[in-house]
Design an enzyme around this catalytic site. Sequence first.
Site, PDB file in Angstrom:
ATOM      1  N   CYS A   1      -1.096   5.918   9.125  1.00 18.89           N
ATOM      2  CA  CYS A   1      -1.392   4.635   8.481  1.00 18.89           C
ATOM      3  C   CYS A   1      -2.559   4.877   7.545  1.00 18.89           C
ATOM      4  O   CYS A   1      -2.590   5.884   6.847  1.00 18.89           O
ATOM      5  CB  CYS A   1      -1.691   3.574   9.529  1.00 18.89           C
ATOM      6  SG  CYS A   1      -3.011   4.036  10.679  1.00 18.89           S
TER       7      CYS A   1
ATOM      8  N   ARG B   1       0.842  -1.203   0.000  1.00 20.38           N
ATOM      9  CA  ARG B   1       0.000   0.000   0.000  1.00 20.38           C
ATOM     10  C   ARG B   1       0.873   1.248   0.000  1.00 20.38           C
ATOM     11  O   ARG B   1       0.559   2.224  -0.687  1.00 20.38           O
ATOM     12  CB  ARG B   1      -0.947   0.007   1.206  1.00 20.38           C
ATOM     13  CG  ARG B   1      -2.041  -1.049   1.127  1.00 20.38           C
ATOM     14  CD  ARG B   1      -3.026  -0.913   2.272  1.00 20.38           C
ATOM     15  NE  ARG B   1      -3.809   0.309   2.159  1.00 20.38           N
ATOM     16  CZ  ARG B   1      -4.567   0.794   3.142  1.00 20.38           C
ATOM     17  NH1 ARG B   1      -4.623   0.176   4.313  1.00 20.38           N
ATOM     18  NH2 ARG B   1      -5.265   1.908   2.976  1.00 20.38           N
TER      19      ARG B   1
END
Length: 273
Positions: free
Chosen positions: A230, A177
């Site tokens: 995050c 990611r």
Amino acid sequence: MKEVLIDAVTLAGWQAEGRDIVVLDARARLQDTAAGRALWQAGHVPGARHADMDRELSAPPSAEGGRHPLPGHERFAARLRAWGITPQRDVVVYDDMGGALAAARAWWMLVWAGHPSVHVLDGGWPAWCDGGHDVESASPEPSPSDWQPTFNDDLIATTEDVARGDAVLLDARPGERFRGENEPIDPAAGHIPGARSIPADSLVDARARFLSPDELAQALPQDETTISYCGSGISACQIILACAVLGRPLPRLYPGSWSAWSSDPSRPVATGA
């Protein structure tokens, strides 16, 4: 800061000796908002209250706040009182998410609220069960407290703080990611320019226990000014928790994280390693 991580044997010992503690079960499934409570109802550490990620540890999603914004001071303070938490009672938090993702979020929020003695169960629920310790399914009825927390908002980084570029950014999402190879949730793939990739799961071993202090020290950069983020401000707390284990200054948390940053297409996005 007092010892942050405790093991299942220590927690069981505290309960056996009648130590005045509050245990929070922070188990959650980020794609199923009802799953955490169902897991708690099926069985939990004796006396544990359920800390619901979406209803109690977060405010409703928003573009600027991201998928898991922090609740307001008074809303969270009311929840702490309902759980019976006071500064004089040790708090222990656990989850079962392959580390201490949701538990680290709950731990961080209690630190944010000024609680002086919050601990995370190393290895979480699996470690408790593997140790053969007591499990119950009864719902505790805690006596509310009258605690009035004093929140330290200096622990929080805003989108503007991140955009200034004067802090080291630590990205706790999985590497694919971060690199922009896969983005299953948020509007854009990639990371905030200049960020370093430190996947949350790289800080724990195969049993979901934190690495040794020496290994953590090698994994985490030692910089004066750091911000952890995050996808939505949950797994970022595992980096902050690891810094607390090392006795280092805590990175600030960017609660909106990538879900907030990527909601504005005018903000820059980087890809690759």
